[in-house]
Design an enzyme around this catalytic site. Structure first.
Site, PDB file in Angstrom:
ATOM      1  N   GLY A  29      39.404  48.744  37.417  1.00 26.40           N
ATOM      2  CA  GLY A  29      38.365  48.511  36.415  1.00 26.40           C
ATOM      3  C   GLY A  29      36.994  48.976  36.891  1.00 26.40           C
ATOM      4  O   GLY A  29      36.128  49.313  36.078  1.00 26.40           O
ATOM      5  N   GLU A  47      36.942  52.549  36.065  1.00 25.73           N
ATOM      6  CA  GLU A  47      36.819  52.677  34.598  1.00 25.73           C
ATOM      7  C   GLU A  47      35.380  52.365  34.152  1.00 25.73           C
ATOM      8  O   GLU A  47      34.843  53.015  33.253  1.00 25.73           O
ATOM      9  CB  GLU A  47      37.832  51.760  33.913  1.00 25.73           C
ATOM     10  CG  GLU A  47      39.258  52.297  34.070  1.00 25.73           C
ATOM     11  CD  GLU A  47      40.344  51.286  33.762  1.00 25.73           C
ATOM     12  OE1 GLU A  47      40.210  50.108  34.167  1.00 25.73           O
ATOM     13  OE2 GLU A  47      41.344  51.668  33.122  1.00 25.73           O
ATOM     14  N   ALA A  62      39.263  44.763  38.244  1.00 20.85           N
ATOM     15  CA  ALA A  62      39.315  43.468  37.571  1.00 20.85           C
ATOM     16  C   ALA A  62      39.777  42.417  38.571  1.00 20.85           C
ATOM     17  O   ALA A  62      40.444  42.738  39.567  1.00 20.85           O
ATOM     18  CB  ALA A  62      40.270  43.548  36.393  1.00 20.85           C
ATOM     19  N   GLU A  82      46.141  50.427  40.161  1.00 24.66           N
ATOM     20  CA  GLU A  82      46.897  49.396  39.427  1.00 24.66           C
ATOM     21  C   GLU A  82      48.399  49.501  39.647  1.00 24.66           C
ATOM     22  O   GLU A  82      49.110  48.504  39.619  1.00 24.66           O
ATOM     23  CB  GLU A  82      46.595  49.487  37.921  1.00 24.66           C
ATOM     24  CG  GLU A  82      45.195  49.058  37.518  1.00 24.66           C
ATOM     25  CD  GLU A  82      44.179  50.193  37.548  1.00 24.66           C
ATOM     26  OE1 GLU A  82      44.445  51.243  38.179  1.00 24.66           O
ATOM     27  OE2 GLU A  82      43.106  50.018  36.938  1.00 24.66           O
TER      28      GLU A  82
HETATM   29  N1  DAK Z   1      40.372  40.855  42.574  1.00 21.12           N
HETATM   30  C1  DAK Z   1      40.234  39.701  43.229  1.00 21.12           C
HETATM   31  N2  DAK Z   1      39.911  39.613  44.520  1.00 21.12           N
HETATM   32  C2  DAK Z   1      39.732  40.759  45.188  1.00 21.12           C
HETATM   33  C3  DAK Z   1      39.876  42.009  44.580  1.00 21.12           C
HETATM   34  C4  DAK Z   1      40.213  42.035  43.195  1.00 21.12           C
HETATM   35  N3  DAK Z   1      40.325  43.184  42.501  1.00 21.12           N
HETATM   36  N4  DAK Z   1      39.632  42.957  45.492  1.00 21.12           N
HETATM   37  C5  DAK Z   1      39.363  42.313  46.641  1.00 21.12           C
HETATM   38  N5  DAK Z   1      39.425  40.988  46.473  1.00 21.12           N
HETATM   39  C6  DAK Z   1      39.165  39.954  47.445  1.00 21.12           C
HETATM   40  C7  DAK Z   1      40.247  39.912  48.527  1.00 21.12           C
HETATM   41  O1  DAK Z   1      41.332  39.156  48.077  1.00 21.12           O
HETATM   42  C8  DAK Z   1      39.498  39.247  49.660  1.00 21.12           C
HETATM   43  O2  DAK Z   1      39.444  37.860  49.393  1.00 21.12           O
HETATM   44  P1  DAK Z   1      39.602  36.786  50.616  1.00 21.12           P
HETATM   45  O3  DAK Z   1      40.888  37.125  51.262  1.00 21.12           O
HETATM   46  O4  DAK Z   1      38.418  37.048  51.497  1.00 21.12           O
HETATM   47  O5  DAK Z   1      39.573  35.464  49.939  1.00 21.12           O
HETATM   48  C9  DAK Z   1      38.087  39.785  49.512  1.00 21.12           C
HETATM   49  O6  DAK Z   1      37.983  40.260  48.173  1.00 21.12           O
HETATM   50  C10 DAK Z   1      37.785  40.949  50.439  1.00 21.12           C
HETATM   51  O7  DAK Z   1      38.824  41.881  50.279  1.00 21.12           O
HETATM   52  P2  DAK Z   1      39.618  42.538  51.506  1.00 21.12           P
HETATM   53  O8  DAK Z   1      39.711  41.588  52.643  1.00 21.12           O
HETATM   54  O9  DAK Z   1      40.864  43.097  50.979  1.00 21.12           O
HETATM   55  O10 DAK Z   1      38.584  43.685  51.925  1.00 21.12           O
HETATM   56  P3  DAK Z   1      38.880  45.110  52.504  1.00 21.12           P
HETATM   57  O11 DAK Z   1      37.546  45.694  52.811  1.00 21.12           O
HETATM   58  O12 DAK Z   1      39.908  45.041  53.609  1.00 21.12           O
HETATM   59  O13 DAK Z   1      39.562  45.920  51.308  1.00 21.12           O
HETATM   60  C11 DAK Z   1      39.767  46.721  49.049  1.00 21.12           C
HETATM   61  C12 DAK Z   1      38.825  46.189  50.169  1.00 21.12           C
HETATM   62  C13 DAK Z   1      38.903  46.876  47.791  1.00 21.12           C
HETATM   63  C14 DAK Z   1      40.327  48.086  49.453  1.00 21.12           C
HETATM   64  C15 DAK Z   1      40.947  45.737  48.834  1.00 21.12           C
HETATM   65  O14 DAK Z   1      40.398  44.421  48.702  1.00 21.12           O
HETATM   66  C16 DAK Z   1      41.755  46.041  47.617  1.00 21.12           C
HETATM   67  O15 DAK Z   1      42.632  46.868  47.649  1.00 21.12           O
HETATM   68  N6  DAK Z   1      41.480  45.300  46.513  1.00 21.12           N
HETATM   69  C17 DAK Z   1      42.246  45.424  45.284  1.00 21.12           C
HETATM   70  C18 DAK Z   1      41.866  46.667  44.524  1.00 21.12           C
HETATM   71  C19 DAK Z   1      42.667  46.802  43.248  1.00 21.12           C
HETATM   72  O16 DAK Z   1      43.910  46.759  43.255  1.00 21.12           O
HETATM   73  N7  DAK Z   1      41.956  46.965  42.143  1.00 21.12           N
HETATM   74  C20 DAK Z   1      42.598  47.076  40.826  1.00 21.12           C
HETATM   75  C21 DAK Z   1      42.675  45.705  40.214  1.00 21.12           C
HETATM   76  S1  DAK Z   1      43.477  45.734  38.637  1.00 21.12           S
HETATM   77  C22 DAK Z   1      41.648  45.623  31.169  1.00 21.12           C
HETATM   78  C23 DAK Z   1      40.528  46.139  31.752  1.00 21.12           C
HETATM   79  C24 DAK Z   1      40.523  46.429  33.094  1.00 21.12           C
HETATM   80  C25 DAK Z   1      41.633  46.161  33.875  1.00 21.12           C
HETATM   81  C26 DAK Z   1      42.732  45.631  33.282  1.00 21.12           C
HETATM   82  C27 DAK Z   1      42.746  45.359  31.916  1.00 21.12           C
HETATM   83  N8  DAK Z   1      41.697  45.328  29.752  1.00 21.12           N
HETATM   84  C28 DAK Z   1      40.525  45.791  28.975  1.00 21.12           C
HETATM   85  C29 DAK Z   1      42.755  44.708  29.161  1.00 21.12           C
HETATM   86  C30 DAK Z   1      41.570  46.460  35.276  1.00 21.12           C
HETATM   87  C31 DAK Z   1      42.544  46.143  36.175  1.00 21.12           C
HETATM   88  C32 DAK Z   1      42.246  46.255  37.580  1.00 21.12           C
HETATM   89  O17 DAK Z   1      41.211  46.688  37.988  1.00 21.12           O
END
Ligand code: DAK
Length: 257
Positions: free
Chosen positions: A108, A111, A65, A131
């Site tokens: 997400g 998921e 997400a 998360e």
């Molecule tokens: N959201 C927003 N931006 C993101 C992002 C994300 N999840 N993932 C990556 N980005 C952005 C980065 O901030 C970066 O932006 P800039 O700095 O260029 O502006 C750009 O994408 C490229 O990312 P990286 O520079 O980090 O690229 P890398 O190749 O080095 O790394 C990575 C890729 C995917 C390993 C890393 O970006 C990362 O760890 N991203 C976060 C992954 C994460 O934590 N995902 C979980 C998010 S929480 C719900 C339903 C679903 C959910 C919640 C509630 N309900 C039904 C209520 C779900 C929650 C989640 O998924």
């Protein structure tokens, strides 16, 4: 239909949806999820579409997400935003959804992948629920679906450390069907989707529904549901055609009637 964050096309009887937010590794913002769900429902209602292929890019299926969209939210605004309702709509799609997954499938994104029915992964896939690293937990079925898929101890390890697993590990744990080189995973997934799209459409949908029942219901209820679906298929022309073709030693021609 023109969308901002997904690309769509149709090949034979397969509806193809590609997540397309490359600048943020396909992070799922609300607009993307709304476009995705609406398009899946549109395809599901189109009798010429008999399977959906969902994919991202070679670098990322989806990185979860959109964190920017959630960072400043409070509990009440998250509740009323009601993302759950949108995700639930995806689990009600009745045609099979085949996922072609490469690169990151996180949070997400993982998921969403687990909401699909068959998963073909590339060797580069990294699958996880990170998360915990953001101080939260999975919210779209991760604690439930991942646990059912990989078992308690692996699910605990993945969700409590946040560490992703490789495609090979995902295969070993039954989270994906097949792992292939990045050059061919998409074509293989498309081939599989096309193959399924040639099967009798009513049987396909009822098999999908019955298998999903196995995850949520007790055995006896699932067996009863399966039996009723089985009887129902004898009302279809495809049942007559399928069995007649077998007896006449020829390939069946299914019409969906
Ligand atoms: N959201 C927003 N931006 C993101 C992002 C994300 N999840 N993932 C990556 N980005 C952005 C980065 O901030 C970066 O932006 P800039 O700095 O260029 O502006 C750009 O994408 C490229 O990312 P990286 O520079 O980090 O690229 P890398 O190749 O080095 O790394 C990575 C890729 C995917 C390993 C890393 O970006 C990362 O760890 N991203 C976060 C992954 C994460 O934590 N995902 C979980 C998010 S929480 C719900 C339903 C679903 C959910 C919640 C509630 N309900 C039904 C209520 C779900 C929650 C989640 O998924």
């Amino acid at each position: 239909m023109q969308y901002q964050y997904i690309q769509t096309e149709c090949e034979d009887n397969v509806g193809i949806i590609r997540l397309n937010r490359p600048e943020v590794v396909n992070a799922l913002n609300l607009k993307l999820i709304d476009e995705l769900t609406s398009e899946m429902e549109r395809m599901d209602g189109d009798p010429s579409i008999r399977a959906i292929l969902l994919t991202g890019s070679d670098k990322a299926f989806a990185a979860g997400a959109d964190i920017n969209e959630m960072a400043e939210e409070g509990a009440i605004s998250m509740l009323w935003r009601d993302q759950f309702a949108v995700w639930d709509r995806i689990s009600r799609i009745s045609v099979p959804i085949i996922a072609a997954v490469s690169g990151y499938a996180l949070g997400g994104g993982c998921e969403l992948m687990m909401n699909c029915d068959i998963v073909i992964a590339s060797e580069t896939a990294r699958i996880g629920q990170p998360e915990i690293n953001l101080g939260v937990m999975p919210g779209a079925g991760g604690t439930q679906r991942l646990t059912k898929a990989v078992g308690k101890v692996k699910a605990m390890e993945m969700m409590l450390t946040g560490d992703p697993i490789t495609a090979e590990e995902a295969l070993q744990y039954g989270l994906v069907n097949k792992v292939l080189p990045v050059e061919v995973y998409y074509q293989e997934a498309l081939k599989l989707a096309k193959r399924i799209s040639l099967q009798a459409p009513n049987a396909v949908r009822l098999i999908k529904q019955s298998v999903l029942k196995a995850q949520d219901h007790r055995l006896a209820e699932g067996m009863e549901y399966e039996r009723n679906c089985f009887y129902l298929l004898f009302a279809s022309e495809d049942q007559k055609e399928g069995m007649k073709a077998f007896i006449e030693k020829r390939k069946p021609k299914f019409t969906g009637r």
